[in-house]
Design an enzyme around this catalytic site. Sequence first.
Site, mmCIF file in Angstrom:
data_model
loop_
_atom_site.group_PDB
_atom_site.id
_atom_site.type_symbol
_atom_site.label_atom_id
_atom_site.label_comp_id
_atom_site.label_asym_id
_atom_site.label_seq_id
_atom_site.Cartn_x
_atom_site.Cartn_y
_atom_site.Cartn_z
ATOM 1 N N HIS A 115 21.847 86.903 98.810
ATOM 2 C CA HIS A 115 23.115 86.916 99.563
ATOM 3 C C HIS A 115 23.515 88.342 99.968
ATOM 4 C CE1 HIS A 115 24.260 82.640 98.706
ATOM 5 N NE2 HIS A 115 23.517 82.851 97.625
ATOM 6 N N ASN B 150 27.890 77.120 98.310
ATOM 7 C CA ASN B 150 27.001 77.215 99.469
ATOM 8 C C ASN B 150 27.434 76.211 100.532
ATOM 9 O OD1 ASN B 150 25.256 79.212 98.539
ATOM 10 N ND2 ASN B 150 23.760 77.772 97.719
ATOM 11 N N HIS C 271 31.939 85.591 90.446
ATOM 12 C CA HIS C 271 31.344 85.125 89.194
ATOM 13 C C HIS C 271 31.837 83.699 88.924
ATOM 14 C CE1 HIS C 271 30.065 84.681 85.193
ATOM 15 N NE2 HIS C 271 31.116 85.159 84.569
HETATM 16 FE FE1 HDE Z 1 23.932 82.760 93.170
HETATM 17 N N1 HDE Z 1 23.737 84.760 92.764
HETATM 18 N N2 HDE Z 1 22.619 82.353 91.691
HETATM 19 N N3 HDE Z 1 23.976 80.789 93.649
HETATM 20 N N4 HDE Z 1 25.182 83.156 94.659
HETATM 21 C C1 HDE Z 1 24.351 85.754 93.413
HETATM 22 O O1 HDE Z 1 25.440 87.572 92.381
HETATM 23 C C2 HDE Z 1 22.220 83.217 90.730
HETATM 24 C C3 HDE Z 1 23.305 79.783 93.023
HETATM 25 C C4 HDE Z 1 25.849 82.254 95.430
HETATM 26 O O2 HDE Z 1 29.261 86.748 98.356
HETATM 27 C C5 HDE Z 1 24.170 87.085 92.761
HETATM 28 O O3 HDE Z 1 26.900 89.185 92.931
HETATM 29 C C6 HDE Z 1 21.420 82.539 89.754
HETATM 30 C C7 HDE Z 1 23.818 78.498 93.432
HETATM 31 C C8 HDE Z 1 26.647 82.939 96.416
HETATM 32 O O4 HDE Z 1 28.993 88.122 96.669
HETATM 33 C C9 HDE Z 1 23.374 86.742 91.499
HETATM 34 C C10 HDE Z 1 21.334 81.232 90.158
HETATM 35 C C11 HDE Z 1 24.805 78.773 94.331
HETATM 36 C C12 HDE Z 1 26.440 84.291 96.176
HETATM 37 C C13 HDE Z 1 23.171 85.261 91.645
HETATM 38 C C14 HDE Z 1 22.098 81.128 91.375
HETATM 39 C C15 HDE Z 1 24.885 80.209 94.462
HETATM 40 C C16 HDE Z 1 25.523 84.394 95.075
HETATM 41 C C17 HDE Z 1 23.621 88.153 93.660
HETATM 42 C C18 HDE Z 1 20.585 80.098 89.505
HETATM 43 C C19 HDE Z 1 25.661 77.771 95.109
HETATM 44 C C20 HDE Z 1 27.027 85.460 96.955
HETATM 45 C C21 HDE Z 1 24.745 89.136 93.882
HETATM 46 C C22 HDE Z 1 20.924 79.891 88.150
HETATM 47 C C23 HDE Z 1 26.491 76.969 94.246
HETATM 48 C C24 HDE Z 1 28.326 85.906 96.373
HETATM 49 C C25 HDE Z 1 25.826 88.676 93.052
HETATM 50 C C26 HDE Z 1 28.919 87.020 97.201
HETATM 51 C C27 HDE Z 1 25.100 85.598 94.534
HETATM 52 C C28 HDE Z 1 22.511 84.559 90.718
HETATM 53 C C29 HDE Z 1 22.200 79.913 92.119
HETATM 54 C C30 HDE Z 1 25.816 80.815 95.364
HETATM 55 C C31 HDE Z 1 22.109 87.517 91.279
HETATM 56 C C32 HDE Z 1 20.786 83.189 88.522
HETATM 57 C C33 HDE Z 1 23.347 77.126 92.924
HETATM 58 C C34 HDE Z 1 27.530 82.315 97.481
HETATM 59 O O5 HDE Z 1 24.099 86.999 90.334
#
Ligand code: HDE
Length: 691
Positions: free
Chosen positions: A79, A152, A343
């Site tokens: 993202h 999402n 978070h």
């Molecule tokens: Fe994320 N995801 N994600 N994700 N995600 C990040 O956090 C992660 C997942 C989503 O505009 C990171 O600050 C793991 C699902 C959005 O700043 C990180 C897993 C969904 C955004 C991270 C998922 C999301 C992130 C990268 C699986 C939809 C952008 C930078 C367990 C429900 C937020 C950050 C923004 C961002 C980890 C799966 C949505 C690395 C480990 C499912 C919208 O922490």
Amino acid sequence: MSKEQEKKSVEETSKKKQLDSFTKDNNGQKMTTNQGLKVSDDENSLKAGERGPSLLEDFYLREKIMHFDHERIPERVVHARGYGVHGYFQVYESLAEFTKAKFLQDPSVKTPVFVRFSTVAGSRGSGDTVRDVRGFATKFYTEEGNYDLVGNNIPVFFIQDAIKFPDLVHSFKPEPNNEIPQAQTAHDTFWDFVANNPESAHMVMWAMSDRAIPRSYRMMEGFGVHTFRFVNQEGKSRFVKFHWKPKLGVRSLVWDEAQKIAGKDPDFHRRDLYEAIEMGQAVEFELGVQMIEEEDEFRFDFDILDPTKLWPEEVIPVKIIGKMTLNRNPDNYFAETEQVAFHPGNVVPGIDFSNDPLLQGRLFSYTDTQLTRLGGPNFHEIPINRPVCPFHNHQNDGYHRMTINKGPVSYHKNSLQNNTPATSTEEEGGYVHYQEKVEGRKVRTRSDSFNDYFSQAKMFWNSMTDVEKEHILSAFCFEVGKVKNKGIRKQVVDLFSHVDYELAKEIASNVGVDGSISNHESTVTLNSPALSQETKSKSPKSSKIAILAEDGFNSLELNGVLDALNEAGAIPEVVSNHLGVLSNDEGQKLDVSYTFQTSDSVLFDAIYVAGGEKSVEKLMAQKEVEDFIYETFKHYKTIGAADDAVKLLEKIGLQLNQPGIVAKTNTKDLNAFNKDFIEAITEQRHWKRQL
Ligand code: HDE
């Protein structure tokens, strides 16, 4: 409340006030160093003699270069590319029956929000219109602390367990040996992952659909994806899924258009959102919830903890509970959009988690990732991340600490400070986790109830209109067609034969997979009309209309069209051969917004060719105009032309009876013409058009 009053009341929100206290305007000020020393010369470094070497003593040169050297921070690991905006949320009526979350109790309360929309795969500088999932992350600055709904635009996910996330992301990011391709899943490693991890099948169907190429961040749905919990004052809990529904309806690009926009205007979505807000257009999403009673947890043919499954809206209806209005662009991209830290673990009393193993892993990841990205444990003190309510604890010190904590006590429990900061009881608003009963053996395994990978993928396919199915098929052909390894192409075809045999056969014949394909097709006949975006309501609002005109335009006709478009909430913009002002014999003037060089048909939702003999003649003499009109036709968009402008369409060879071509010669009744034109724009795409 008038628009003006509404704007004012939002400007007075606690978050706006808080951000203002950190905002600095350099306009009209004297330049100083970061130590406050006035600068006398900002053009020349300190030298030993006019042509001599620069001196180490030059503290100002060193400070300026040092700061510049460190202006970048690591981009988000996923993202990375996104755009954030401010606004507020209001609940329609109290949800006390279901949750004690304070911001969901009182319809008169406006809770400030910051929303960041994003793509997932690409780097910070990648194009906006790539085929990808879009992030939809909302931070509610509530009186009880920050609540983050980090979702999402697709309601399910590729994997079921957090432990697979690094593998998934490694597979879709550029390949590690050559860092190719940027912001795309159309390459071997992603499809290798898909082929070998069949739990991804459902989400891949969505990613191949039009949902993955939205027309605008303002025109897509948002989903919390996981199952969460609502808990009310009596301690009763229900399972809940969150939905954002855009007031403008759900709209998408067509793939050819999306690819061209990535070159013509890589900032297409960001610009669209920024400009809509600058123009004062309300960007609105309704928040909806689906709820399942605790005792109904096992009543469905899917496991409600499995994030690769959705809850069909026809079975579990979406209750619309409130509205979010986005109405203010950030003052500074870096300070706000780049530094915002979401978070999913940021919750308030009344909202709790489920045991979805994907969600559980996310609860670790989001704070952890900020340590590297934002350089230490104090990122909650960055203005955009601060709650609007007070926060007190003993978590002191560390890199970039802003708060100056007073006194000798930095531990709990204590007598020196009367044991403060003190914890709160549940009645006082202390967060108490829902006391879900858990029991079991310590096992590294997955529940058998997660094993059905194909039924909902098939339900999604069944729910698509023919046009949507065609788009999904051609997306597969594009993506899998880019896979070099024949074996993987074959595996992918085999996998999707579990969803739909005909689909798999069509992909196979397009991507050169020969030999027999086994028919494993799921027998599911379920259909959920809510999944098709063609079933969503349509609107002409916010559609961008290119008015192609030259000097000598017919003002009577054009003014009528412009009025009708403005009244319908569409945005007409004049495109011509040169910037400046167009005129005609009646002395009418028309401001030009773009030239044929600075714009393109793909950047508009429809076109109108202005009439007027001289104007039409000039337009006819330009090859760019033909291309502009023809491409609009090819992308199924509305084309309007009245009287002599119709000649131009005929010259290009367009058949005037094709859907979405509103062309009338000898127009007596301009109102009727305008009505037809607006109706065609409302339809957005005319899929029945024969290309
Ligand atoms: Fe994320 N995801 N994600 N994700 N995600 C990040 O956090 C992660 C997942 C989503 O505009 C990171 O600050 C793991 C699902 C959005 O700043 C990180 C897993 C969904 C955004 C991270 C998922 C999301 C992130 C990268 C699986 C939809 C952008 C930078 C367990 C429900 C937020 C950050 C923004 C961002 C980890 C799966 C949505 C690395 C480990 C499912 C919208 O922490």
